[in-house]
Scaffold this motif. Structure first.
Motif, short mmCIF file in Angstrom:
data_model
loop_
_atom_site.label_atom_id
_atom_site.label_comp_id
_atom_site.label_asym_id
_atom_site.label_seq_id
_atom_site.Cartn_x
_atom_site.Cartn_y
_atom_site.Cartn_z
N ASN A 203 0.97 -1.44 -0.02
CA ASN A 203 -0.30 -0.19 0.23
C ASN A 203 0.88 1.44 -0.27
N GLN A 204 1.88 1.36 0.72
CA GLN A 204 2.88 2.89 1.07
C GLN A 204 3.22 2.96 0.21
N VAL A 205 4.02 1.68 -0.23
CA VAL A 205 5.36 2.06 -1.27
C VAL A 205 4.80 1.87 -2.55
N HIS A 206 3.77 1.03 -3.44
CA HIS A 206 3.36 0.79 -4.02
C HIS A 206 1.76 1.11 -5.02
N GLY A 207 1.12 1.54 -3.69
CA GLY A 207 0.08 2.28 -4.08
C GLY A 207 -0.85 1.63 -4.06
N LYS A 208 -1.21 0.17 -3.99
CA LYS A 208 -2.45 -0.57 -4.24
C LYS A 208 -3.63 -0.11 -2.64
N THR A 209 -4.26 -0.64 -3.40
CA THR A 209 -5.73 -0.38 -2.34
C THR A 209 -5.83 -1.94 -1.88
N VAL A 210 -5.89 -1.49 0.12
CA VAL A 210 -5.54 -2.77 -0.03
C VAL A 210 -7.07 -2.95 0.71
N VAL A 211 -8.07 -4.20 0.78
CA VAL A 211 -9.33 -4.07 1.32
C VAL A 211 -9.80 -5.69 2.29
N MET A 212 -9.20 -6.09 3.69
CA MET A 212 -9.78 -7.64 4.45
C MET A 212 -10.05 -7.26 5.45
N VAL A 213 -10.66 -8.50 5.83
CA VAL A 213 -11.07 -8.97 6.68
C VAL A 213 -10.65 -8.73 7.75
N LEU A 214 -10.32 -8.92 9.13
CA LEU A 214 -9.35 -8.85 10.53
C LEU A 214 -10.84 -9.14 11.99
N HIS A 215 -10.15 -10.32 12.24
CA HIS A 215 -11.29 -10.79 13.70
C HIS A 215 -10.26 -9.58 14.56
N ASP A 216 -8.91 -9.73 14.28
CA ASP A 216 -8.22 -9.19 15.35
C ASP A 216 -8.16 -7.13 15.71
N LEU A 217 -9.14 -7.03 16.63
CA LEU A 217 -8.96 -5.60 16.08
C LEU A 217 -7.63 -4.15 16.73
N ASN A 218 -6.65 -4.93 17.08
CA ASN A 218 -6.07 -4.25 17.76
C ASN A 218 -5.00 -4.15 16.25
N LEU A 219 -5.06 -5.03 15.53
CA LEU A 219 -3.79 -5.39 14.54
C LEU A 219 -4.45 -5.00 13.52
N ALA A 220 -6.07 -4.89 13.58
CA ALA A 220 -6.55 -3.68 12.76
C ALA A 220 -6.46 -2.54 12.71
N CYS A 221 -6.26 -1.81 14.10
CA CYS A 221 -6.16 -0.51 14.15
C CYS A 221 -4.86 -0.10 13.97
N ARG A 222 -3.85 -1.06 13.72
CA ARG A 222 -2.61 -1.04 13.27
C ARG A 222 -2.51 -0.77 12.09
N TYR A 223 -2.97 -1.56 11.24
CA TYR A 223 -2.79 -1.87 10.01
C TYR A 223 -3.40 -0.70 9.21
N ALA A 224 -4.61 -0.62 9.38
CA ALA A 224 -5.38 0.02 8.42
C ALA A 224 -5.66 1.54 8.70
N GLN A 225 -5.42 2.19 7.11
CA GLN A 225 -6.06 3.92 7.52
C GLN A 225 -7.74 4.24 7.52
N HIS A 226 -8.53 2.74 6.90
CA HIS A 226 -9.83 3.16 7.48
C HIS A 226 -10.39 1.96 8.04
N ILE A 227 -11.17 2.10 8.88
CA ILE A 227 -12.29 0.98 8.86
C ILE A 227 -14.07 0.89 9.43
N VAL A 228 -14.03 -0.54 8.26
CA VAL A 228 -15.32 -0.39 8.53
C VAL A 228 -15.84 -1.40 9.24
N ALA A 229 -16.98 -0.53 10.66
CA ALA A 229 -17.36 -1.81 11.47
C ALA A 229 -18.63 -1.84 11.11
N MET A 230 -19.35 -3.41 11.14
CA MET A 230 -20.44 -3.67 10.68
C MET A 230 -21.35 -4.60 11.22
#
Length: 279
Positions: A203-230
Motif C-alpha cells: 500500500n505505502q510504497v506501491h500504491g495498492k488499494t487493500v481491503v481485508m477482513v480481520l478479527h483482531d481489532l488491535n492489528l486492524a487499528c495498527r494497519y488500517a487507514q480506514h475501518i468499516v465496522a459491521m
C-alpha cells in the motif's frame, strides 16, 4: 521474524491504474436469507481498509460481493462506475485480486505452479509466459518466505505455510485492488505481523488499494487507514481507527465492555477488554 523482500519493479499503482470500487444499496444473501442489507460503501483509493465485526455480521459476505463471487440481490457493486456484471472476468482479474477464506487447489499441485496461476490474467493470445512472469512468481515466493517450498505440493504443507502460499499467488497476480478474507488465519503472531507488514508495504510504497477482513481489532487499528465496522449486515461506523474504534462502538458491535487506550508503539487505538465481571 522473517525478512520480506521488495515486490518487483512492475508492481505499483500509478494514478492511471488506480480503480474505484464501490457498493450502492447492496443487498447480498444465501438460500433465501439476506445477510447484507442495502449497504453503501466506497473503498478509499490507495488506502488499507479493514472490515471488522462479530461472527455472522456479513463481513465475508460483503467481501465476496465486492469480488463478484456473490451476485447482488439488490443494488450493485461498481468498478470505475460500471457494474461488475458488465466487466469481462479476465478484465476484472487484471484489476482485482482476491484471497477467499477457504481457497481450494487442485490435487497434487506444487507451490510454484499454484503461485504461477496468479499470472494467468496477464496471459492471452499474443502474450505468453515470459521472464517478467518468472520474476513476479519468484519475488512473490520470496516476499512470503515460501521460496524453499516451491517444489513441494500444497498437501504437504502446514496450515500456516499454505496460507502464505495463497497470499503469494495473489501477490503474483499484481493487481491494483487486493481483497483478502482473514489472511492471518493459521498464522502465528510473527507471521501475522510479517504478512501485514508486507500488505502495508504494498500500500505505502506501491500504491495498492487493500481491503481485508480481520478479527483482531488491535492489528486492524495498527494497519488500517480506514475501518468499516459491521453489525447484522449494516455498517455501524466507518472512518479512521481513532474515529471508529471507541468503547461505545466496541460494545455495540461486539457486546464487549472495554477501554480504548493509545497503543504504546504506534499510538493507534488499543482495545483492552474489561470482561463481563469488570464492566
Amino acid at each position: 521474524m522473517t525478512d520480506l523482500q521488495t515486490p518487483p519493479p512492475s508492481v505499483g499503482a500509478p494514478e492511471s491504474r488506480r480503480h474505484v470500487l464501490q457498493a450502492r444499496e447492496l443487498t447480498l444473501g444465501y438460500a433465501g436469507a439476506d445477510i447484507v442489507h442495502g449497504l453503501d460503501l466506497t473503498v478509499p483509493v490507495g488506502e488499507v481498509t479493514v472490515i471488522v465485526g462479530a461472527n455472522g455480521c456479513g463481513k465475508s459476505t460483503l467481501l465476496r460481493g465486492l469480488a463478484r463471487l456473490l451476485k447482488p440481490r439488490a443494488g450493485s457493486v461498481e468498478l470505475d462506475g460500471r457494474p461488475l456484471s458488465q466487466w469481462a472476468s479476465a478484465d476484472i482479474a487484471r484489476v482485482l485480486g482476491l484471497l477467499p477464506q477457504n481457497p481450494v487447489a487442485p490435487d497434487g499441485i506444487t507451490v510454484a505452479d499454484l503461485v504461477g496461476r496468479g499470472r494467468y490474467p496477464h496471459q492471452g493470445w499474443f502474450r505468453r509466459w515470459s521472464a517478467e512472469d518468472d520474476a513476479a512468481v519468484e519475488i512473490a515466493l520470496a516476499a512470503t518466505s515460501t521460496t524453499e517450498l516451491a517444489d513441494r505440493t500444497l498437501a504437504e504443507l502446514s496450515g500456516g505455510q499454505r496460507q502464505r502460499v495463497w497470499v503469494a499467488m495473489v501477490l503474483a497476480q499484481d493487481t491494483d485492488l487486493v481483497l483478502l478474507d482473514e489472511p492471518t488465519t493459521f498464522l502465528d503472531i510473527s507471521h501475522q505481523v510479517d504478512l501485514l507488514d508486507l500488505l502495508d508495504e504494498l500500500n505505502q510504497v506501491h500504491g495498492k488499494t487493500v481491503v481485508m477482513v480481520l478479527h483482531d481489532l488491535n492489528l486492524a487499528c495498527r494497519y488500517a487507514q480506514h475501518i468499516v465496522a459491521m453489525k447484522s449486515g449494516h455498517i455501524v461506523a466507518q472512518g479512521s481507527p481513532t474515529e471508529v474504534i471507541t468503547p461505545e462502538v466496541v460494545l455495540d458491535v461486539f457486546g464487549l465492555p472495554s477501554r480504548v487506550v493509545p497503543d504504546p508503539v504506534t499510538g493507534t487505538p488499543l482495545v483492552v477488554p474489561l470482561g463481563r465481571q469488570r464492566s
